[in-house]
Design a protein around this motif. Structure first.
Motif, PDB file in Angstrom:
ATOM      1  N   VAL A  62       0.181   9.102 -12.025  1.00 22.83           N
ATOM      2  CA  VAL A  62      -0.967   9.234 -12.931  1.00 22.83           C
ATOM      3  C   VAL A  62      -1.247  10.702 -13.223  1.00 22.83           C
ATOM      4  O   VAL A  62      -1.690  11.058 -14.322  1.00 22.83           O
ATOM      5  N   LEU A 111       2.258   1.714  -3.501  1.00 28.60           N
ATOM      6  CA  LEU A 111       1.215   2.138  -4.434  1.00 28.60           C
ATOM      7  C   LEU A 111       0.781   3.577  -4.169  1.00 28.60           C
ATOM      8  O   LEU A 111       0.454   4.314  -5.109  1.00 28.60           O
ATOM      9  N   ALA A 112       0.773   3.986  -2.900  1.00 25.72           N
ATOM     10  CA  ALA A 112       0.373   5.362  -2.559  1.00 25.72           C
ATOM     11  C   ALA A 112       1.292   6.372  -3.222  1.00 25.72           C
ATOM     12  O   ALA A 112       0.851   7.446  -3.657  1.00 25.72           O
ATOM     13  N   THR A 169       0.828  -1.211   0.000  1.00 26.49           N
ATOM     14  CA  THR A 169       0.000   0.000   0.000  1.00 26.49           C
ATOM     15  C   THR A 169       0.857   1.254   0.000  1.00 26.49           C
ATOM     16  O   THR A 169       0.552   2.237  -0.692  1.00 26.49           O
ATOM     17  N   ALA A 185       3.424   5.554  -5.966  1.00 28.56           N
ATOM     18  CA  ALA A 185       3.459   5.311  -7.413  1.00 28.56           C
ATOM     19  C   ALA A 185       2.215   5.857  -8.102  1.00 28.56           C
ATOM     20  O   ALA A 185       2.289   6.318  -9.247  1.00 28.56           O
ATOM     21  N   SER A 186       1.064   5.838  -7.414  1.00 29.99           N
ATOM     22  CA  SER A 186      -0.172   6.307  -8.037  1.00 29.99           C
ATOM     23  C   SER A 186      -0.130   7.789  -8.370  1.00 29.99           C
ATOM     24  O   SER A 186      -0.878   8.272  -9.226  1.00 29.99           O
ATOM     25  N   ASN A 187       0.754   8.530  -7.706  1.00 33.88           N
ATOM     26  CA  ASN A 187       0.871   9.964  -7.999  1.00 33.88           C
ATOM     27  C   ASN A 187       1.324  10.215  -9.431  1.00 33.88           C
ATOM     28  O   ASN A 187       1.049  11.286  -9.994  1.00 33.88           O
ATOM     29  N   SER A 209       0.951  12.470   0.349  1.00 33.85           N
ATOM     30  CA  SER A 209       1.024  11.015   0.405  1.00 33.85           C
ATOM     31  C   SER A 209       2.271  10.500   1.114  1.00 33.85           C
ATOM     32  O   SER A 209       2.299   9.351   1.554  1.00 33.85           O
TER      33      SER A 209
END
Length: 205
Positions: A33, A26-27, A23, A29-31, A98
């Motif tokens: 986007v 991913l928190a 998690t 890495a999702s940035n 994040s």
């Protein structure tokens, strides 16, 4: 201090710890986007799902009514969101927000993995990570309203309201988060104190 979990507890701690570490990754890495678009989303129908821009949902709350009432204003705001300065600004703000969350989940994940290892000094090995998690919870409570305010001030220039200073703080929610974070810090202090006291006592045996 010798401390260990049962076999089932150790398995549970390892699984949950691994999930929390994933998690945390991913928190962050999702940035990435946001570098594609500042308001990414999906639209699904009978033919399948495709990428879509959720510009209205990304707008500050106080600007949504004006944008919804004017297709031209909404189109202008969508173009504003797509500009590189705005995308990079939102990316930086989301990273700021994040990081404490990733540190919180990652630290708890590492602490659980240490406990799940069932080493003789597993609690002592987990304590530094629990301290980091408690401090990260405190940082998250402080950083969240700051990041929300910066985000609103970055987006208002693309709306009919125009540029403005904007500070968004939910004092009830922020107060609750601070109280929980302080409680977590006190609990960690108590565990550390108990661990040190037991170690000192065992030294006299």
């Amino acid at each position: 201090m010798r401390y260990g979990l049962t076999a089932s507890q150790a398995r549970f701690a390892n699984v949950v710890g691994a999930a929390l570490l994933a998690t945390a990754v991913l928190a962050l890495a999702s940035n990435l986007v946001l570098l594609w678009h500042a308001a990414p989303g999906f639209r699904c129908d009978a033919s399948g799902c495709v990428g879509a821009v959720k510009a209205l949902a990304a707008a500050p709350d106080d600007a949504r009514a004006a944008l919804a009432a004017s297709p031209a204003a909404l189109a202008g705001f969508t173009r504003y969101l797509g500009s590189w300065p705005v995308r990079l600004g939102l990316f930086a703000i989301l990273v700021l927000q994040s990081l404490p969350f990733a540190l919180l989940t990652g630290s708890v994940g590492f602490a659980l993995r240490r406990l799940g290892g069932r080493a003789p000094e597993s609690l002592r090995q987990a304590l530094p990570w629990l301290r980091r998690a408690a401090l990260a919870a405190l940082a998250l409570a402080i950083v969240t309203p700051v990041a929300q305010s910066l985000r609103a001030m970055l987006l208002f220039p693309g709306t009919p309201a125009g540029p403005m200073w904007w500070f968004e703080v939910d004092f009830v929610q922020t107060g609750q988060h601070l109280l929980l974070a302080l409680t977590a810090n006190v609990i960690v202090w108590a565990i550390a104190a108990g661990s040190e006291a037991e170690r000192d006592a065992s030294g006299f045996v």
